[in-house]
Write an enzyme that holds these catalytic residues in place. Structure first.
Site, short mmCIF file in Angstrom:
data_model
loop_
_atom_site.label_atom_id
_atom_site.label_comp_id
_atom_site.label_asym_id
_atom_site.label_seq_id
_atom_site.Cartn_x
_atom_site.Cartn_y
_atom_site.Cartn_z
N ASP A 33 1.04 -1.21 -0.29
CA ASP A 33 -0.07 -0.04 0.18
C ASP A 33 0.57 0.73 -0.04
O ASP A 33 0.52 2.19 -0.81
CB ASP A 33 -0.55 -0.13 1.34
CG ASP A 33 -1.88 -1.22 1.51
OD1 ASP A 33 -2.09 -2.02 0.27
OD2 ASP A 33 -2.68 -1.43 2.15
N TYR A 36 1.93 1.86 -3.56
CA TYR A 36 0.58 2.53 -4.27
C TYR A 36 0.13 4.33 -3.89
O TYR A 36 0.07 5.09 -4.48
CB TYR A 36 -0.10 2.03 -3.46
CG TYR A 36 -1.57 2.78 -4.65
CD1 TYR A 36 -2.13 2.07 -5.89
CD2 TYR A 36 -2.44 3.33 -3.52
CE1 TYR A 36 -3.16 2.62 -6.68
CE2 TYR A 36 -3.37 4.03 -4.13
CZ TYR A 36 -3.89 3.06 -5.59
OH TYR A 36 -4.54 3.45 -6.64
N LEU A 83 -36.02 -6.60 -15.11
CA LEU A 83 -36.11 -8.28 -15.20
C LEU A 83 -37.74 -9.08 -14.69
O LEU A 83 -38.13 -8.87 -13.62
CB LEU A 83 -34.77 -9.24 -14.42
CG LEU A 83 -33.78 -8.62 -14.78
CD1 LEU A 83 -32.69 -9.64 -14.30
CD2 LEU A 83 -33.72 -9.38 -17.02
N LYS A 116 -28.26 -12.40 -8.51
CA LYS A 116 -28.83 -10.93 -9.01
C LYS A 116 -28.19 -9.93 -7.71
O LYS A 116 -28.66 -10.57 -6.64
CB LYS A 116 -29.97 -11.33 -8.47
CG LYS A 116 -30.88 -9.89 -8.46
CD LYS A 116 -32.28 -9.70 -9.52
CE LYS A 116 -33.20 -8.53 -9.97
NZ LYS A 116 -32.25 -7.20 -9.08
N GLU A 173 -24.01 -3.33 -11.74
CA GLU A 173 -25.23 -2.73 -10.77
C GLU A 173 -23.53 -2.76 -9.20
O GLU A 173 -22.57 -3.00 -8.92
CB GLU A 173 -24.87 -4.09 -9.50
CG GLU A 173 -26.64 -3.79 -9.14
CD GLU A 173 -27.92 -4.42 -9.54
OE1 GLU A 173 -27.87 -4.39 -10.57
OE2 GLU A 173 -29.12 -5.06 -8.49
N LYS A 290 -30.32 -15.48 -18.13
CA LYS A 290 -30.53 -15.22 -19.17
C LYS A 290 -29.96 -16.26 -20.88
O LYS A 290 -28.50 -17.35 -20.25
CB LYS A 290 -29.37 -14.05 -19.61
CG LYS A 290 -29.45 -12.98 -19.27
CD LYS A 290 -28.17 -11.68 -18.77
CE LYS A 290 -28.20 -11.09 -18.01
NZ LYS A 290 -27.17 -10.83 -17.97
N LYS A 314 -35.82 -15.05 -7.84
CA LYS A 314 -35.81 -15.07 -6.65
C LYS A 314 -35.62 -15.82 -5.17
O LYS A 314 -36.88 -16.83 -4.86
CB LYS A 314 -36.75 -13.58 -5.75
CG LYS A 314 -36.99 -12.24 -7.35
CD LYS A 314 -35.59 -11.81 -7.30
CE LYS A 314 -36.00 -10.49 -6.53
NZ LYS A 314 -36.83 -9.44 -6.88
#
Ligand code: 5U1
Length: 675
Positions: A33, A36, A83, A116, A173, A290, A314
């Site tokens: 870190d 960086y 959806l 989802k 998302e 899908k 769901k």
């Protein structure tokens, strides 16, 4: 000079983008870190010295910009659809059937499946490989321009690698990882601020900040799951390949995605993902299916505002609204008083819930839960249901200012035995002071003693223990071994057969190993793991009973608090008397002492990769180091163990190649001696 600065700025941006990707997307950093930070500081200094070199997609721009007055509207060039949902297997079968009918296809169809995510849908626009705009879904046709906020999310690339198309819209998302949500709420709690009800609300609240400097302080992440529009590139023929392509363009794509065939494949994935759900580092509320082939997706097209080629299957909701009908106080095994909300029955997390824990008095006051309130109840996995928050706007009012019910107050006397209640400094719980003279504590102690992970007495449930105590047949666990068939057969809902089964189960529970017996005694602060460590370390109960504080603290993870609880337990004459009777009943068997000392992992090297279900990286590292082990940044032949969580990086593959032992979190804790 200017040219030199320009070249260095370009080089630094390239380096920082690369290390950012290793850290935030692959979870596999290459540099410490501090290194960086040094690169970032150098870039900030150069940009400050040469303002003409500043660019909106520079990694320095992730800190947030000047607050906005309002979000601008963005019209989506391709609508952001929602959806349709499937709530049952029949719904999934019907979805697959419609796909077959629509395509005129026989045989199994291929589906791309993935979680989802429970976050916020967004779209990201890239022009010639540069992030130019990002927007929320809004009503599906018009969203809000949250570009400044999206820039602060390190998992979202601001600049794409060579070969990116001239125009690209990526859909996905934004979400907050469970551990970042817990941290955010812990901080809010310590400041006395309001907490977020769940990671989704926290992500939404963070993304819809007009001041992007606030968003920058919240840790949000992103998963890509599709394409809005692309120009100047031909997409590969299937969704799975599109996702692989997005991965190569450095977008985070979910490791849980799979290709499956037919309804059976879909349902199998649903069950498998459901079993993993609690361990995933982010919240999900279902699986998305899908059709994999883009030509088939196109052929099926859309109905109203949802595609025909995809569906969200769901899981039962983990949060629901209901009303608090009463607040009772329960007395636990150690006398701790727990307020419990009695609820109007509600179906949540797959079961009907009527009670939810309110944890302790401070928690009830903080959430200000009162009888009559409408509350959000949450039941996730096998965890005890809890009240997450109240809906203040639904609170019934006696008049405009006075609430109908008073604020909750802990009783000053035990609701079971009327003994005084105390709250010790530094403890959240209020406790009944009557010890095993309190019938509630006595019952709980016996229920614990008989429980599966303790003495494992089959058939001795809560109701039976209650009757046995209430009828005065037993007072302590030792009395169990003196019970007769006739005494038990007299109880409600018992008969000769069930009574002799129970007596046989009690007799059969004898000769348990010492670890179980120590756990079964129900000493405060002594859980299963500590009981195992104590049993292994001392070998015999008498040795444990004679140990002083210094001897107890030789056992790893036994500190002054645990030592004090053990000493207090054995100092109590009543407890010693019960133990003598249990000895006579041959409840346990002693073993060999195998003293354990801290530092038993000395000389062992560990490498961490992926997100562990409960431990943050720093916490895992601290535990390994406390046990004497070392944590390294990369896998080599010298690595003894790789600890892998969800979405591990290339260290995982390397470990497999080198044949290094790979542990999950539970195995790590076991090795450390915490499980
Ligand atoms: N994981 C995932 N979520 N989600 C939401 N994939 C996905 N795809 C979506 C939506 C609305 O839409 C496309 C099928 C168009």
């Amino acid at each position: 000079m200017r040219r030199e600065a320009q070249e260095r700025v370009a080089e630094l941006r390239r380096l920082i983008d690369y290390h950012n990707y290793r850290y935030y997307v692959l979870d596999n950093p290459e540099i410490p870190d501090a290194e960086y930070d040094r690169l970032m500081r150098e870039l900030q200094q150069l940009e400050a010295a040469h303002p003409e070199l500043a660019m909106s997609d520079s990694p320095t721009q992730r800190v947030g910009a000047t607050p906005l007055k309002v979000f601008a509207e963005v019209a989506h060039s391709v609508p952001m659809l929602s959806l349709n949902n499937a709530f049952s297997e029949e719904d999934v079968v019907a979805f697959d059937r419609r796909a077959h009918e629509g395509l005129g296809h026989d045989g199994e169809l291929e589906y791309a499946v993935e979680p989802k995510f429970d976050g916020l849908a967004i779209t990201l626009h890239y022009q010639n490989g540069h992030f130019v705009q990002g927007a929320t879904r809004g009503d599906g046709y018009t969203g809000e321009d949250v570009s400044a906020n999206l820039r602060t999310i390190h998992a979202i690339p601001l600049k794409l690698p060579e070969g990116a198309p001239p125009w690209l819209e990526v859909r996905g998302e934004v979400l907050m990882l469970k551990r970042d949500f817990d941290r955010l709420n812990a901080e809010a709690r310590s400041r006395g601020d309001k907490e977020f009800a769940n990671p989704r609300n926290a992500a939404a609240g963070s993304l819809r900040q007009l001041d992007s400097r606030v968003t920058a302080k919240r840790r949000l992440t992103f998963f890509a799951y599709g394409i809005g529009r692309v120009e100047g590139a031909t997409l590969p023929p299937s969704h799975g390949e599109v996702m692989d392509w997005l991965g190569r363009l450095r977008f985070p794509v979910c490791q849980e995605r799979r290709l499956v065939r037919g309804v059976q494949g879909l349902l199998h994935y649903f069950a498998e993902l459901g079993a993993k759900r609690e361990q995933l580092p982010y919240e999900i509320d279902g699986a998305v299916y899908k059709l994999n082939r883009l030509a088939e997706q196109e052929a099926l097209g859309f109905v109203a505002r949802a595609p025909r080629f995809a569906i969200a299957h769901k899981y039962p909701a983990q949060e629901e609204l209901t009303v608090v009908e009463a607040i009772d106080v329960q007395v636990g095994r150690t006398g701790a008083l727990t307020p419990v909300a009695r609820l109007k029955p509600v179906f949540v997390g797959g079961v009907t819930v009527t009670n939810a824990t309110l944890h302790n008095e401070d928690e009830v006051r903080r959430k200000d839960v009162r009888v009559g309130d409408t509350v959000i109840v949450r039941r996730a996995g096998d965890v005890i249901p809890e009240v997450v928050a109240i809906l203040p706007e639904r609170r019934p009012m006696r008049d405009l200012v006075t609430p109908l019910h008073e604020a909750f107050a802990m009783p000053t006397h035990c609701p079971e035995c009327a003994a005084p209640v105390v709250k010790l400094e530094g403890e959240a719980a209020a406790r009944c002071t009557n010890g095993l003279s309190c019938p509630a504590q006595r019952k709980q102690a016996i229920i614990h003693f008989a429980s599966r992970r303790a003495m494992d007495i089959e058939g001795l449930g809560d109701k039976l223990v209650e009757q046995l105590v209430d009828k005065g047949l037993i007072q302590t666990p030792a009395d169990l071994y003196a019970l007769t068939v006739a005494q038990v057969a007299d109880l409600e809902r018992m008969a000769e057969k069930s009574a002799s089964n129970l007596i046989a189960a009690i007799a059969g529970s004898r000769h348990k190993d010492l670890a179980r017996f120590i756990f079964a005694m129900g000493i405060r602060n002594v859980g299963e793991q500590t009981a195992k460590d104590l049993a292994r370390h001392f070998g015999q109960l008498d040795a444990l009973m004679q140990a002083d504080e210094a001897a107890l603290m030789q056992v790893p993870d036994v500190g002054p608090v645990v030592a004090e609880s053990i000493l207090a337990f054995f100092a109590e004459p009543h407890n010693r008397a019960v133990i003598e009777r249990l000895r006579a009943a041959e409840a346990w068997q002693d073993g060999e002492a195998q003293p354990i000392t801290a530092g038993h992992l000395a000389g062992k090297t560990f490498v961490l990769t992926g997100t562990l279900p409960t431990l943050a990286r720093e916490a895992a590292k601290a535990r390994i180091e406390a046990a004497g082990g070392k944590v390294a940044g990369s896998v080599s032949k010298k690595t003894d163990y790789v600890v892998a969580g969800a979405e591990p990086g290339s260290k995982y593959t390397k470990a497999q190649e080198l044949g290094v032992t790979i542990l999950d979190e539970a195995q790590l804790l076991e090795l450390i001696g915490e499980k």
